[in-house]
Design an enzyme around this catalytic site. Structure first.
Site, mmCIF file in Angstrom:
data_model
loop_
_atom_site.group_PDB
_atom_site.id
_atom_site.type_symbol
_atom_site.label_atom_id
_atom_site.label_comp_id
_atom_site.label_asym_id
_atom_site.label_seq_id
_atom_site.Cartn_x
_atom_site.Cartn_y
_atom_site.Cartn_z
ATOM 1 N N GLN A 120 1.873 -5.418 -7.714
ATOM 2 C CA GLN A 120 1.783 -4.022 -7.263
ATOM 3 C C GLN A 120 3.192 -3.501 -6.977
ATOM 4 O O GLN A 120 3.843 -3.925 -6.025
ATOM 5 C CB GLN A 120 0.910 -3.874 -6.011
ATOM 6 N N HIS A 179 1.958 1.542 -7.049
ATOM 7 C CA HIS A 179 1.429 1.916 -5.733
ATOM 8 C C HIS A 179 1.685 3.404 -5.514
ATOM 9 O O HIS A 179 2.765 3.800 -5.109
ATOM 10 C CB HIS A 179 2.094 1.065 -4.659
ATOM 11 N N GLY A 180 0.670 4.228 -5.794
ATOM 12 C CA GLY A 180 0.799 5.677 -5.626
ATOM 13 C C GLY A 180 -0.026 6.167 -4.444
ATOM 14 O O GLY A 180 -0.419 7.326 -4.404
ATOM 15 N N ALA A 181 -0.285 5.253 -3.485
ATOM 16 C CA ALA A 181 -1.219 5.569 -2.397
ATOM 17 C C ALA A 181 -0.553 5.471 -1.031
ATOM 18 O O ALA A 181 0.660 5.251 -0.912
ATOM 19 C CB ALA A 181 -2.409 4.604 -2.474
ATOM 20 N N HIS A 182 -1.370 5.701 0.014
ATOM 21 C CA HIS A 182 -1.078 5.316 1.404
ATOM 22 C C HIS A 182 0.194 5.904 2.002
ATOM 23 O O HIS A 182 0.841 5.272 2.830
ATOM 24 C CB HIS A 182 -1.018 3.784 1.524
ATOM 25 N N TYR A 242 3.178 6.374 0.816
ATOM 26 C CA TYR A 242 4.476 5.877 0.380
ATOM 27 C C TYR A 242 5.090 6.857 -0.620
ATOM 28 O O TYR A 242 4.579 7.944 -0.837
ATOM 29 C CB TYR A 242 4.343 4.454 -0.175
ATOM 30 N N GLY A 256 -10.231 -5.993 -0.131
ATOM 31 C CA GLY A 256 -9.022 -6.269 0.643
ATOM 32 C C GLY A 256 -9.271 -7.292 1.717
ATOM 33 O O GLY A 256 -9.053 -8.498 1.537
ATOM 34 N N ARG A 257 -9.789 -6.828 2.868
ATOM 35 C CA ARG A 257 -9.914 -7.696 4.038
ATOM 36 C C ARG A 257 -10.808 -8.904 3.794
ATOM 37 O O ARG A 257 -10.499 -10.015 4.238
ATOM 38 C CB ARG A 257 -10.430 -6.868 5.221
HETATM 39 C C1 LIG Z 1 -3.334 -7.114 5.925
HETATM 40 C C2 LIG Z 1 -3.573 -6.044 4.882
HETATM 41 C C3 LIG Z 1 -2.581 -5.777 3.941
HETATM 42 C C4 LIG Z 1 -2.758 -4.782 2.958
HETATM 43 N N1 LIG Z 1 -1.778 -4.580 2.024
HETATM 44 C C5 LIG Z 1 -1.971 -3.665 1.027
HETATM 45 C C6 LIG Z 1 -0.982 -3.502 -0.009
HETATM 46 O O1 LIG Z 1 0.051 -4.181 0.000
HETATM 47 N N2 LIG Z 1 -1.219 -2.588 -0.984
HETATM 48 C C7 LIG Z 1 -2.381 -1.822 -1.004
HETATM 49 O O2 LIG Z 1 -2.543 -0.989 -1.916
HETATM 50 N N3 LIG Z 1 -3.332 -1.961 -0.031
HETATM 51 C C8 LIG Z 1 -3.155 -2.865 0.967
HETATM 52 N N4 LIG Z 1 -4.124 -3.017 1.943
HETATM 53 C C9 LIG Z 1 -5.349 -2.172 1.900
HETATM 54 C C10 LIG Z 1 -6.470 -2.905 1.124
HETATM 55 O O3 LIG Z 1 -6.122 -3.008 -0.261
HETATM 56 C C11 LIG Z 1 -7.809 -2.152 1.216
HETATM 57 O O4 LIG Z 1 -7.676 -0.838 0.703
HETATM 58 C C12 LIG Z 1 -8.325 -2.061 2.634
HETATM 59 O O5 LIG Z 1 -8.262 -3.334 3.272
HETATM 60 C C13 LIG Z 1 -9.776 -1.517 2.642
HETATM 61 O O6 LIG Z 1 -10.605 -2.280 1.790
HETATM 62 P P1 LIG Z 1 -11.580 -3.416 2.410
HETATM 63 O O7 LIG Z 1 -12.670 -2.676 3.143
HETATM 64 O O8 LIG Z 1 -12.098 -4.203 1.213
HETATM 65 O O9 LIG Z 1 -10.738 -4.273 3.321
HETATM 66 C C14 LIG Z 1 -3.960 -4.020 2.939
HETATM 67 C C15 LIG Z 1 -4.958 -4.298 3.903
HETATM 68 C C16 LIG Z 1 -4.782 -5.288 4.859
HETATM 69 C C17 LIG Z 1 -5.871 -5.540 5.861
#
Ligand SMILES: Cc1cc2nc3c(=O)[nH]c(=O)nc-3n(C[C@H](O)[C@H](O)[C@H](O)COP(=O)(O)O)c2cc1C
Length: 277
Positions: free
Chosen positions: A61, A117-120, A122, A223-224
């Site tokens: 990513q 990574h075009g999200a969140h 950044y 993710g989690r």
């Molecule tokens: C510890 C942690 C680190 C994460 N790091 C990233 C990341 O590096 N890039 C990203 O796009 N999302 C990251 N996320 C967000 C997850 O990809 C995901 O969108 C989020 O956990 C919600 O999905 P879930 O309900 O399956 O956990 C991270 C989440 C957690 C908990």
């Protein structure tokens, strides 16, 4: 990292690795990885090999934090780059080139593809969202202009490594670190429309519309639950109960705790992937 990603790899399963800095100015947190030096490329090879050894697929990513960083993470303590109209516009060509080079590096390290990574909130999201982007040039203002930087990055990366190996993550609705848009629905559709158009232009076999025809989504990412269940794919397959995740250990600076110490359902078959330190 080798153990962590190796634990989560399955035959044919797609892993999207963590946000990875594309240049010296891209990082936003302590202890995050990069993919812009030879040494980093070499180090990622061990991670990629561990995933490929189990028949898994892994994307890198590519990430630039933009203003979601701090001078302490910048070379010579300089100011962070972002979408503000006060920055020097030549800077963007450099960042597009950094994404392109990082994508080439990721392929060289053995990754099967990359996700931009075009999200969140950044850097790329700072361009997309009208509550952040206050530029008055062709990169700011109407939604078509705010998409320009993302599209330049996607195009440069797709031309370098092939569009079938490129993914883009966007979060039009999500408001993390003030990444807010006044019309997320319109923004999301505009980005998807442009990405589909680029895919057609670059001659890919699969059109986005065709791919969507038989379902509401092409892919669901976890993710989690994937952090807390190294064998998540197997557990889904046999409908097994899942380990709960521990929020306290998210993002902590430890090589094992919260990363490679979550238990497998069947410890015996996975004993070789136990953490070693
Ligand atoms: C510890 C942690 C680190 C994460 N790091 C990233 C990341 O590096 N890039 C990203 O796009 N999302 C990251 N996320 C967000 C997850 O990809 C995901 O969108 C989020 O956990 C919600 O999905 P879930 O309900 O399956 O956990 C991270 C989440 C957690 C908990």
């Amino acid at each position: 990292m080798v153990v962590y990603y190796g634990q989560r790899a399955t035959q044919g399963g797609l892993l999207i690795a963590e946000a990875t800095a594309i240049s010296e100015t891209a990082s936003g947190f302590p202890d995050v990885p990069g993919i812009y030096t030879d040494e980093q490329v070499e180090a990622w090879k061990d991670v990629v090999d561990a995933v490929h050894a189990k028949g898994g697929i892994i994307f890198s990513q590519l990430w630039h934090a933009g203003r979601a960083s701090h001078r302490v993470y910048q070379p010579d303590g300089q100011a962070t780059v972002s979408s503000t109209s006060k920055a020097i516009s030549e800077n963007w060509k450099v960042v597009v080139e950094d994404f392109r080079q990082a994508a080439v590096n990721a392929i060289q390290a053995g990754f099967d593809g990359i996700e931009i990574h075009g999200a969140h909130g950044y850097l790329i999201d700072q361009f997309l969202k009208d509550m952040v982007n206050d530029r008055e040039d062709e990169y700011g203002g109407p939604v078509e202009n705010r998409c320009r930087f993302l599209m330049e990055v996607v195009q440069a990366v797709a031309e370098a490594i092939g569009i079938d190996r490129v993914a883009v993550r966007i979060s039009p609705v999500f408001d993390y670190i003030d990444g807010v848009d006044s019309d997320p629905h319109k923004l999301g559709l505009e980005v998807v429309k442009r990405l589909n158009k680029l895919q057609e232009d670059l001659g890919s076999k699969l059109s986005g519309v065709e791919a969507l025809e038989n379902g509401v989504a092409d892919l669901i990412g976890y993710g989690r639950l994937f952090i807390s269940n190294p064998d998540l794919v197997y557990r889904f397959k046999i409908n097994a109960p899942l380990n709960p995740y521990n929020r306290e250990t998210f993002y902590i600076n430890d090589p094992v705790i919260g990363y490679t110490d979550y238990p497998f359902l069947d410890e015996k078959t996975h004993s070789s992937l136990k953490p070693t330190n």
